[in-house]
Design an enzyme around this catalytic site. Structure first.
Site, short mmCIF file in Angstrom:
data_model
loop_
_atom_site.label_atom_id
_atom_site.label_comp_id
_atom_site.label_asym_id
_atom_site.label_seq_id
_atom_site.Cartn_x
_atom_site.Cartn_y
_atom_site.Cartn_z
N ASP A 139 3.60 -8.07 5.92
CA ASP A 139 5.08 -8.20 5.87
C ASP A 139 5.48 -8.44 7.36
O ASP A 139 6.28 -9.18 7.75
CB ASP A 139 5.72 -6.93 5.50
CG ASP A 139 7.17 -7.11 5.24
OD1 ASP A 139 7.54 -8.48 4.87
OD2 ASP A 139 8.04 -6.53 5.88
N GLU A 140 4.84 -7.77 8.49
CA GLU A 140 5.11 -7.82 9.74
C GLU A 140 4.60 -9.20 10.28
O GLU A 140 5.40 -9.98 11.00
CB GLU A 140 4.35 -6.96 10.76
CG GLU A 140 4.54 -7.19 12.20
CD GLU A 140 5.91 -6.96 12.83
OE1 GLU A 140 6.05 -7.14 13.82
OE2 GLU A 140 6.89 -6.72 12.08
#
Length: 249
Positions: free
Chosen positions: A167-168
């Site tokens: 997600d990052e």
């Protein structure tokens, strides 16, 4: 024992050499980059001069695979269009000079805000990672070495730590490739466990930008590409950000 001492000294000397490498933003003029969306965002995200600590630099916990692949991509920043992204303590430090949508500006007197993947301060115990971004190809590569504080099954990284890392990397890629701010959808198919302390390589690609959404894919694998740890896809919402005067101009 002496042989091991020499090996450790050699590795530390190599790390110091890497830390001196200055190539972060080749070919981008921060003063003139604000005309094009991607170049403008990359320039703001990667200030050439800053007093902020960059957590995406080699430290004593990085293993040989992490160090050598970092060096390979650092060489690519000199001629192949790749950009090494700095990683500051908080995303607030990356988006200085941009007005967030109304309702997203949080007023607070707290100074110790930390992005989730930088919340473990001890080197090597949590998330050790660095992201390289290619503006023209709209793709990123993240080198991720999970520490023992991220353990799930004994000796292996928790699946949630990889999900957070995906997600990052998705979010940084979406932001720089097309002002993507919000995760709308994240689908992950786990294939194999990642041993704690080993290197996982996340390859993220923007597949298309359509209807104010960025559609991306990611494959996470070992350095030799023999083991696939997970495959994922993500959808991020675009949001047009207003520019204020640059804090670095």
């Amino acid at each position: 024992m002496m042989r091991r001492s020499f090996q450790v000294a050699a590795r530390l000397g190599h790390r110091r050499a890497l830390l001196r490498t200055p190539c972060i933003l080749p070919g981008l003029d921060p003063a003139a980059a604000f005309g094009s969306s991607t170049d403008s965002l990359v320039s703001r995200f990667c200030p050439v001069k800053t007093d902020l600590k960059d957590y995406a630099l080699p430290n004593a916990s990085w293993g040989p695979d992490m160090l050598s692949l970092y060096q390979e991509f650092l060489e690519k920043t000199k001629s192949d269009g790749w950009v090494k992204l700095p990683s500051f303590q908080s995303n607030r430090d990356h988006i200085q000079g941009l007005k967030l949508p109304s309702g997203l500006v949080a007023a607070s007197d707290k100074s110790d805000w930390r992005i989730f993947t930088r919340c473990i301060q001890v080197e090597g115990q949590g998330y050790e990672y660095v992201i390289f971004f290619h503006p023209f190809k709209k793709k990123s590569v993240c080198l991720f070495q999970p520490g023992p504080y991220l353990e799930g099954p004994p000796g292996f990284a928790h699946g949630g730590s990889l999900a957070a890392m995906m997600d990052e990397t998705f979010s940084k890629t979406a932001y720089l490739a097309g002002e993507g701010l919000f995760t709308l959808n994240l689908n992950i198919r786990f294939k194999n466990l990642i041993p704690v302390g080993s290197l996982a390589v996340l390859n993220v690609q923007v597949e298309k930008i359509e209807d104010q959404k960025l559609y991306m894919s990611c494959i996470t694998q070992s350095r030799d590409q023999e083991t696939v740890y997970a495959k994922s896809s993500g959808v991020f919402l675009q949001w047009q950000l207003e520019e204020e005067s640059s804090p670095w101009s």
